[in-house]
Design a protein around this motif. Structure first.
Motif, PDB file in Angstrom:
ATOM      1  N   ARG A 193       0.853  -1.184  -0.119  1.00 15.59           N
ATOM      2  CA  ARG A 193       0.017   0.183  -0.018  1.00 15.59           C
ATOM      3  C   ARG A 193       0.922   1.188   0.039  1.00 15.59           C
ATOM      4  NH1 ARG A 193       1.016  -0.725   4.988  1.00 15.59           N
ATOM      5  NH2 ARG A 193       0.583   0.387   6.820  1.00 15.59           N
ATOM      6  N   PRO A 194       0.378   2.139  -0.742  1.00 13.90           N
ATOM      7  CA  PRO A 194       1.196   3.437  -0.729  1.00 13.90           C
ATOM      8  C   PRO A 194       1.362   3.916   0.643  1.00 13.90           C
ATOM      9  CG  PRO A 194      -0.598   3.578  -2.467  1.00 13.90           C
ATOM     10  CD  PRO A 194      -0.621   2.389  -1.546  1.00 13.90           C
ATOM     11  N   GLY A 195       2.666   4.571   0.978  1.00 17.00           N
ATOM     12  CA  GLY A 195       3.205   5.052   2.180  1.00 17.00           C
ATOM     13  C   GLY A 195       3.735   3.769   3.001  1.00 17.00           C
ATOM     14  N   ALA A 196       3.673   2.592   2.768  1.00 18.90           N
ATOM     15  CA  ALA A 196       4.238   1.491   3.545  1.00 18.90           C
ATOM     16  C   ALA A 196       5.779   1.737   3.276  1.00 18.90           C
ATOM     17  CB  ALA A 196       3.800   0.159   3.175  1.00 18.90           C
ATOM     18  N   ARG A 197       6.452   1.312   4.430  1.00 20.70           N
ATOM     19  CA  ARG A 197       8.079   1.566   4.229  1.00 20.70           C
ATOM     20  C   ARG A 197       8.382  -0.017   4.569  1.00 20.70           C
ATOM     21  NH1 ARG A 197       9.949   4.612   8.670  1.00 20.70           N
ATOM     22  NH2 ARG A 197      12.114   4.620   7.549  1.00 20.70           N
ATOM     23  N   SER A 198       9.505  -0.361   4.027  1.00 18.15           N
ATOM     24  CA  SER A 198      10.313  -1.595   4.248  1.00 18.15           C
ATOM     25  C   SER A 198      11.689  -1.493   4.025  1.00 18.15           C
ATOM     26  CB  SER A 198       9.665  -2.628   2.956  1.00 18.15           C
ATOM     27  OG  SER A 198       8.194  -2.826   3.150  1.00 18.15           O
ATOM     28  N   LEU A 199      12.326  -2.686   4.454  1.00 16.93           N
ATOM     29  CA  LEU A 199      13.725  -2.735   4.284  1.00 16.93           C
ATOM     30  C   LEU A 199      14.288  -3.637   3.402  1.00 16.93           C
ATOM     31  CD1 LEU A 199      16.402  -2.142   6.064  1.00 16.93           C
ATOM     32  CD2 LEU A 199      16.256  -4.249   7.329  1.00 16.93           C
ATOM     33  N   LEU A 200      14.889  -2.850   2.279  1.00 22.93           N
ATOM     34  CA  LEU A 200      15.364  -3.468   1.267  1.00 22.93           C
ATOM     35  C   LEU A 200      16.558  -4.370   1.433  1.00 22.93           C
ATOM     36  CD1 LEU A 200      15.527  -3.998  -1.843  1.00 22.93           C
ATOM     37  CD2 LEU A 200      17.180  -2.115  -2.042  1.00 22.93           C
ATOM     38  N   VAL A 201      16.624  -5.815   1.152  1.00 21.02           N
ATOM     39  CA  VAL A 201      17.158  -6.562   1.650  1.00 21.02           C
ATOM     40  C   VAL A 201      18.144  -7.472   0.642  1.00 21.02           C
ATOM     41  CG1 VAL A 201      17.380  -9.144   2.662  1.00 21.02           C
ATOM     42  CG2 VAL A 201      15.796  -7.300   3.669  1.00 21.02           C
ATOM     43  N   ASP A 202      19.199  -7.322   0.524  1.00 15.80           N
ATOM     44  CA  ASP A 202      20.284  -8.149  -0.405  1.00 15.80           C
ATOM     45  C   ASP A 202      20.391  -9.620  -0.192  1.00 15.80           C
ATOM     46  OD1 ASP A 202      22.217  -8.624   1.582  1.00 15.80           O
ATOM     47  OD2 ASP A 202      23.594  -6.914   0.759  1.00 15.80           O
ATOM     48  N   SER A 203      21.104 -10.140  -1.229  1.00 17.13           N
ATOM     49  CA  SER A 203      21.109 -11.611  -1.103  1.00 17.13           C
ATOM     50  C   SER A 203      21.927 -12.283   0.266  1.00 17.13           C
ATOM     51  CB  SER A 203      22.026 -12.397  -2.217  1.00 17.13           C
ATOM     52  OG  SER A 203      21.190 -11.934  -3.396  1.00 17.13           O
ATOM     53  N   ALA A 204      22.729 -11.288   0.920  1.00 16.01           N
ATOM     54  CA  ALA A 204      23.073 -11.794   2.310  1.00 16.01           C
ATOM     55  C   ALA A 204      22.326 -11.640   3.364  1.00 16.01           C
ATOM     56  CB  ALA A 204      24.551 -11.122   2.442  1.00 16.01           C
ATOM     57  N   GLU A 205      21.068 -11.013   3.033  1.00  8.23           N
ATOM     58  CA  GLU A 205      20.102 -11.012   4.050  1.00  8.23           C
ATOM     59  C   GLU A 205      20.375  -9.653   4.757  1.00  8.23           C
ATOM     60  OE1 GLU A 205      17.213 -12.491   4.197  1.00  8.23           O
ATOM     61  OE2 GLU A 205      17.910 -13.713   2.550  1.00  8.23           O
ATOM     62  N   ARG A 206      21.103  -8.556   4.243  1.00  5.10           N
ATOM     63  CA  ARG A 206      21.707  -7.735   4.910  1.00  5.10           C
ATOM     64  C   ARG A 206      20.529  -6.324   4.569  1.00  5.10           C
ATOM     65  NH1 ARG A 206      26.811  -4.479   2.809  1.00  5.10           N
ATOM     66  NH2 ARG A 206      25.909  -5.474   1.163  1.00  5.10           N
ATOM     67  N   GLY A 207      20.027  -5.635   5.209  1.00 10.95           N
ATOM     68  CA  GLY A 207      19.219  -4.504   5.112  1.00 10.95           C
ATOM     69  C   GLY A 207      20.186  -3.393   4.323  1.00 10.95           C
ATOM     70  N   VAL A 208      19.828  -2.857   3.275  1.00 10.43           N
ATOM     71  CA  VAL A 208      20.676  -1.878   2.473  1.00 10.43           C
ATOM     72  C   VAL A 208      20.000  -0.591   2.224  1.00 10.43           C
ATOM     73  CG1 VAL A 208      21.981  -3.828   1.461  1.00 10.43           C
ATOM     74  CG2 VAL A 208      20.118  -2.911   0.126  1.00 10.43           C
ATOM     75  N   ALA A 209      18.685  -0.566   2.362  1.00  7.53           N
ATOM     76  CA  ALA A 209      17.880   0.686   2.320  1.00  7.53           C
ATOM     77  C   ALA A 209      16.687   0.680   2.559  1.00  7.53           C
ATOM     78  CB  ALA A 209      17.994   1.009   0.564  1.00  7.53           C
ATOM     79  N   VAL A 210      15.962   1.669   3.135  1.00  5.07           N
ATOM     80  CA  VAL A 210      14.504   1.777   3.198  1.00  5.07           C
ATOM     81  C   VAL A 210      13.999   2.345   2.042  1.00  5.07           C
ATOM     82  CG1 VAL A 210      12.819   2.902   4.864  1.00  5.07           C
ATOM     83  CG2 VAL A 210      15.205   2.311   5.566  1.00  5.07           C
ATOM     84  N   VAL A 211      12.930   1.670   1.751  1.00  2.00           N
ATOM     85  CA  VAL A 211      11.994   1.960   0.622  1.00  2.00           C
ATOM     86  C   VAL A 211      10.619   2.376   0.979  1.00  2.00           C
ATOM     87  CG1 VAL A 211      13.448   0.632  -1.237  1.00  2.00           C
ATOM     88  CG2 VAL A 211      11.596  -0.373  -0.035  1.00  2.00           C
ATOM     89  N   GLU A 212       9.852   3.035   0.287  1.00  2.00           N
ATOM     90  CA  GLU A 212       8.472   3.601   0.397  1.00  2.00           C
ATOM     91  C   GLU A 212       7.839   3.266  -0.615  1.00  2.00           C
ATOM     92  OE1 GLU A 212       5.886   7.463   1.885  1.00  2.00           O
ATOM     93  OE2 GLU A 212       7.873   7.607   1.525  1.00  2.00           O
ATOM     94  N   VAL A 213       6.598   2.623  -0.744  1.00  2.00           N
ATOM     95  CA  VAL A 213       5.821   2.368  -1.763  1.00  2.00           C
ATOM     96  C   VAL A 213       5.108   3.801  -2.146  1.00  2.00           C
ATOM     97  CG1 VAL A 213       3.646   1.231  -2.539  1.00  2.00           C
ATOM     98  CG2 VAL A 213       5.455   0.018  -1.010  1.00  2.00           C
ATOM     99  N   THR A 214       5.114   4.276  -3.477  1.00  2.36           N
ATOM    100  CA  THR A 214       4.508   5.237  -3.440  1.00  2.36           C
ATOM    101  C   THR A 214       3.160   5.065  -4.513  1.00  2.36           C
ATOM    102  OG1 THR A 214       5.846   5.589  -5.774  1.00  2.36           O
ATOM    103  CG2 THR A 214       6.624   6.517  -3.695  1.00  2.36           C
ATOM    104  N   ALA A 215       3.129   3.823  -5.062  1.00  2.00           N
ATOM    105  CA  ALA A 215       1.736   3.514  -5.862  1.00  2.00           C
ATOM    106  C   ALA A 215       1.849   2.141  -6.061  1.00  2.00           C
ATOM    107  CB  ALA A 215       1.944   4.575  -7.464  1.00  2.00           C
TER     108      ALA A 215
END
Length: 141
Positions: A50-72
C-alpha cells in the motif's frame, strides 16, 4: 544509531545474482518500479503493498541496504502493463515485449511455481499482476 528491525523485508527476486542485480538497480536509482503476481500474494496470504508503506530492502546476504517507501500500487492485467512501467523497472528493457519475456521466464521458473503451489503455472494477458512504484528514503550502505 537507528535500526530498522521493525520494518518488514522488501525482497526482490530470490537470493542470488538476480536479487543482487535488482538491489543494485534500486540503489543506483535506475529501478523505481517492480511487478509481482497477484497469485503469489494470494498463495502466501500476504497483503498487497500500500502507498506509504516502508520496508527494508534486503540483499542476497540478508543484509538491509535501504529503506524503501511504496508510492503507488495498481492491480492490472499483465496485458495492460505499459512501457513506462517496464522502463522504470531499471533492468534495461527497451520494450514491453522484452520486459514481458524476462518476467515470464522468471514467473514460469520452479521457485515461483513452488511459491504459488502450482507446478504448471503460466501467465497470459489476463493474469493479474501488482504494478508497484517505490522510492528509496534512506540508504544504509
Amino acid at each position: 544509531m537507528t535500526t530498522h528491525d521493525d520494518l518488514p523485508p522488501y525482497l526482490l527476486g530470490f537470493p542470488g545474482p538476480l536479487r543482487d542485480q535488482l538491489v543494485a538497480a534500486v540503489l543506483s536509482g535506475a529501478k523505481t518500479s517492480t511487478t509481482g503476481l497477484l497469485a503469489e500474494y494470494e498463495a502466501e496470504d500476504e497483503p498487497l503493498p500500500r502507498p506509504g508503506a516502508r520496508s527494508l530492502l534486503v540483499d542476497s546476504a540478508e543484509r538491509g541496504v535501504a529503506v524503501v517507501e511504496v508510492t503507488a500500487v495498481e492491480v492490472l492485467r499483465l496485458g495492460d502493463i505499459g512501457l513506462q512501467h517496464a522502463l522504470d523497472e531499471g533492468e534495461g528493457y527497451a520494450s514491453v515485449a522484452e520486459w514481458r519475456t524476462a518476467h515470464e521466464e522468471f514467473w514460469h521458473s520452479e521457485p515461483v511455481r513452488g511459491a504459488i503451489g502450482d507446478p504448471g503455472f503460466t501467465v497470459d494477458d489476463d493474469t493479474f499482476v501488482i504494478a508497484e512504484r517505490f522510492r528509496v528514503t534512506e540508504r544504509l550502505v
